[in-house]
Design a protein around this motif. Structure first.
Motif, short mmCIF file in Angstrom:
data_model
loop_
_atom_site.label_atom_id
_atom_site.label_comp_id
_atom_site.label_asym_id
_atom_site.label_seq_id
_atom_site.Cartn_x
_atom_site.Cartn_y
_atom_site.Cartn_z
N LYS A 160 102.91 53.27 53.43
CA LYS A 160 104.03 54.17 53.20
C LYS A 160 104.74 53.84 51.90
O LYS A 160 105.05 52.69 51.61
CB LYS A 160 104.99 54.05 54.37
N ASP A 162 108.10 54.18 50.28
CA ASP A 162 109.47 54.45 50.71
C ASP A 162 110.21 55.43 49.80
O ASP A 162 111.12 56.13 50.23
CB ASP A 162 110.27 53.14 50.81
N TRP A 168 110.82 60.90 54.78
CA TRP A 168 110.08 60.38 55.93
C TRP A 168 110.85 60.68 57.22
O TRP A 168 111.10 59.81 58.03
CB TRP A 168 109.86 58.87 55.79
N SER A 174 102.93 54.89 59.09
CA SER A 174 103.35 54.11 57.93
C SER A 174 102.19 53.39 57.25
O SER A 174 102.34 52.88 56.14
CB SER A 174 104.41 53.07 58.34
#
Length: 210
Positions: A160, A162, A168, A174
């Motif tokens: 993932k 961020d 998200w 993730s």
């Protein structure tokens, strides 16, 4: 191919094709304008987007990518044959000019993921080669997942990102692990044991198996 799956997991195109349709939808470009004669395509780019290496996505980055594509002449480059030139209008606007009307240009643009210019330059073997040999191992895009690990012949790990512009706030995973298993029978057995969520390249006999 493995290389294509790596790039498309991490990098995005200016526009995409809506799933199961022929409609074109915005991604890194939020909108576009086509001239009345069908020769000039102007893309208005999404703002506040960063690559995984924290460098900004902008019109200069898009231009760099097409400089790379037209220099290396690989992949879907042949689809750009009708293109006469491309130019930065401002930080968030880029223009492509065709030699003649080219109605397929928007669908063509779904085949060219935009990657970080800095990451390309950092991986050049010699100045000006656009990291033609090394870049795929270090693919850096704007997508929801970043390339975290590539163990050749074994697995590819995406994690993932961020800072993804799309956020998200839905039910996302993730971490994505792609195991490189050439034997279809082994894929099927691991799927049946629950060790894989999905498989590719299975045979007709595997498909028929209950």
């Amino acid at each position: 191919s493995t290389e294509k799956s790596i790039v498309y997991m991490t990098a995005e195109t200016l526009v995409v094709r809506n799933r199961d349709t022929v409609e074109i939808a915005p991604t890194l470009a939020t909108s576009w304008k086509i001239s009345d004669d069908g020769r000039v395509y102007t893309f208005f780019l999404r703002r506040n987007v960063k690559f995984h290496d924290d460098t900004p996505f902008n019109a200069e980055a898009v231009k760099f990518n097409f400089d790379r594509i037209t220099t290396l002449k690989k992949g879907f480059y042949w689809m750009l044959a009708p293109m006469q030139k491309y130019e930065v209008v401002d930080e968030h606007t880029i223009r492509f000019v065709m030699r003649d009307r080219y109605a397929l240009f928007l669908p063509v643009m779904t085949h060219f993921p935009i990657v970080s210019p800095k990451s390309v330059l950092d991986n050049e073997e010699k100045k000006g080669d656009y990291a033609a040999k090394l870049y795929i191992d270090h693919a850096v895009g704007t997508g929801p997942y970043r390339l975290a690990q590539w163990q050749k012949g074994v697995k590819i790990v995406h994690e993932k990102f961020d800072g993804y512009w799309g956020g998200w706030n839905k039910k996302h995973v993730s971490r994505v692990v792609t195991w490189l298993i050439p034997e279809s029978g082994t894929q099927r057995l691991l799927l049946e044991k629950g060790e894989l969520d999905l498989i590719q390249n299975f045979t007709v006999d595997d498909f028929k198996r209950e």
